[in-house]
Design a protein around this motif. Structure first.
Motif, short mmCIF file in Angstrom:
data_model
loop_
_atom_site.label_atom_id
_atom_site.label_comp_id
_atom_site.label_asym_id
_atom_site.label_seq_id
_atom_site.Cartn_x
_atom_site.Cartn_y
_atom_site.Cartn_z
N PHE A 119 0.84 -1.19 0.00
CA PHE A 119 0.00 0.00 0.00
C PHE A 119 0.87 1.24 0.00
N VAL A 120 0.35 2.33 -0.58
CA VAL A 120 0.99 3.63 -0.43
C VAL A 120 -0.09 4.64 -0.07
N SER A 121 0.27 5.65 0.66
CA SER A 121 -0.69 6.64 1.10
C SER A 121 -0.77 7.82 0.16
N ALA A 122 -2.03 8.19 -0.14
CA ALA A 122 -2.27 9.49 -0.74
C ALA A 122 -2.99 10.28 0.36
N GLY A 123 -2.31 10.40 1.50
CA GLY A 123 -2.89 11.03 2.67
C GLY A 123 -1.82 11.27 3.71
N GLY A 155 -6.32 6.72 0.19
CA GLY A 155 -6.46 8.15 0.41
C GLY A 155 -6.65 8.93 -0.87
N GLU A 156 -6.91 10.24 -0.71
CA GLU A 156 -7.30 11.09 -1.83
C GLU A 156 -6.41 12.32 -2.01
N SER A 157 -5.23 12.34 -1.42
CA SER A 157 -4.42 13.56 -1.50
C SER A 157 -3.89 13.84 -2.91
N MET A 158 -3.94 12.85 -3.79
CA MET A 158 -3.44 13.04 -5.16
C MET A 158 -4.58 13.09 -6.18
N PRO A 160 -7.43 14.78 -8.49
CA PRO A 160 -8.15 13.72 -9.22
C PRO A 160 -7.27 12.79 -10.04
N LYS A 161 -5.97 13.07 -10.12
CA LYS A 161 -5.09 12.24 -10.96
C LYS A 161 -4.99 10.83 -10.42
N ILE A 162 -4.83 10.72 -9.12
CA ILE A 162 -4.73 9.41 -8.46
C ILE A 162 -5.76 9.38 -7.35
N LYS A 163 -6.59 8.34 -7.34
CA LYS A 163 -7.67 8.25 -6.37
C LYS A 163 -7.53 7.03 -5.48
N ASP A 164 -8.26 7.07 -4.38
CA ASP A 164 -8.28 5.95 -3.44
C ASP A 164 -8.67 4.67 -4.16
N GLY A 165 -7.88 3.61 -3.98
CA GLY A 165 -8.15 2.32 -4.62
C GLY A 165 -7.45 2.10 -5.94
N ASP A 166 -6.84 3.14 -6.50
CA ASP A 166 -6.11 2.98 -7.75
C ASP A 166 -4.90 2.05 -7.57
N LEU A 167 -4.52 1.41 -8.66
CA LEU A 167 -3.28 0.63 -8.67
C LEU A 167 -2.21 1.44 -9.39
N ILE A 230 -1.10 4.20 -14.15
CA ILE A 230 -2.16 4.14 -13.15
C ILE A 230 -3.30 3.29 -13.70
N TYR A 231 -3.83 2.38 -12.88
CA TYR A 231 -5.01 1.61 -13.28
C TYR A 231 -6.15 1.89 -12.31
N ARG A 232 -7.29 2.23 -12.87
CA ARG A 232 -8.49 2.49 -12.07
C ARG A 232 -9.62 1.61 -12.59
#
Length: 234
Positions: A119-123, A155-158, A160-167, A230-232
């Motif tokens: 896991f990595v944090s966007a938070g 997390g959602e700190s990135m 709209p480019k990267i969102k929670d749950g993205d790979l 990025i995969y969503r």
């Protein structure tokens, strides 16, 4: 070449197979007497246009079989019906036909299994011991040609480019360039952030609702790798 006699023979044979009399066919087709049907079966006259389509439907066959003696798609039936439609309904028929053709010719989606290694944090950071070893199957065209590992975002700190749950697909490297989005470990916590090296280096959050991560010489900092794709899930 098909002769009138051959067509007449097929009409009569199909009628008899159905157990119908000439008068039955005449009544179903709206004729007052069986004389027209008798002329068809005697090769003195033959049905055409809409009457041919109607006859084929009653006899449970296609116009192609009546005319040519072969079981082919009843193109003439379709054309006859199409010709009777108004312009708006003709467009609907064409749109539906194109959609069916595209669906029929669509190649099956190739899938690839990738392994999620962490896991990595966007938070606010995720500790290194939040380690996973899971797998997920995704469309092959979503997998980049070159990568070293796959991690999942929390997390959602990135956004709209990267969102929670993205790979995130990661290419391992000990250092990245200014403005690169990468995975960093800061004091044992894993982040995905944009690296900013102008002046004092820091890790930037793209979502303004989240704080940036400012670095100091006392921090234990390690660059894990650059985000190459990025995969969503849709």
């Amino acid at each position: 070449m098909t002769t009138n006699e051959e067509i007449s023979y097929r009409i009569k044979a199909l009628r008899e197979e159905k157990g119908l009399e000439q008068s039955d066919i005449a009544e179903l087709m709206g004729y007052k007497s069986q004389s027209t049907i008798s002329k068809w079966e005697g090769a003195k006259n033959l049905p055409n246009g809409r009457k041919l389509v109607q006859l084929a439907q009653i006899l449970g066959t296609s116009t192609d079989y009546i005319l040519y003696g072969v079981d082919k798609p009843a193109v003439s039936d379709i054309q006859s019906i199409y010709d009777e439609l108004n312009d708006m309904n003709k467009k609907k028929v064409v749109d539906l036909a194109l959609a069916l053709r595209d669906k029929q010719n669509r190649k099956p989606i190739q899938m690839t299994t990738v392994f999620i290694t962490g896991f990595v944090s966007a938070g606010n950071g995720v500790m290194q011991d939040d380690y996973v070893d899971a797998e997920i199957t995704i469309p092959s065209n979503e997998v980049p040609d070159e990568f070293d590992s796959v991690v999942k975002v929390i997390g959602e700190s990135m956004a709209p480019k990267i969102k929670d749950g993205d790979l995130l697909f990661i290419k391992h490297t000990p250092q990245v360039e200014n403005n690169d989005i990468a995975i960093f470990q800061v004091n044992g916590e894993n982040y995905v952030k944009r690296f900013k090296s102008n002046g004092t280096p820091y890790l930037k959050s793209l979502n303004p609702d989240y704080d940036n991560v400012y670095l100091s010489e006392n921090d234990d900092i390690r660059t894990i790798g650059e985000v190459v794709d990025i995969y969503r899930e849709r």
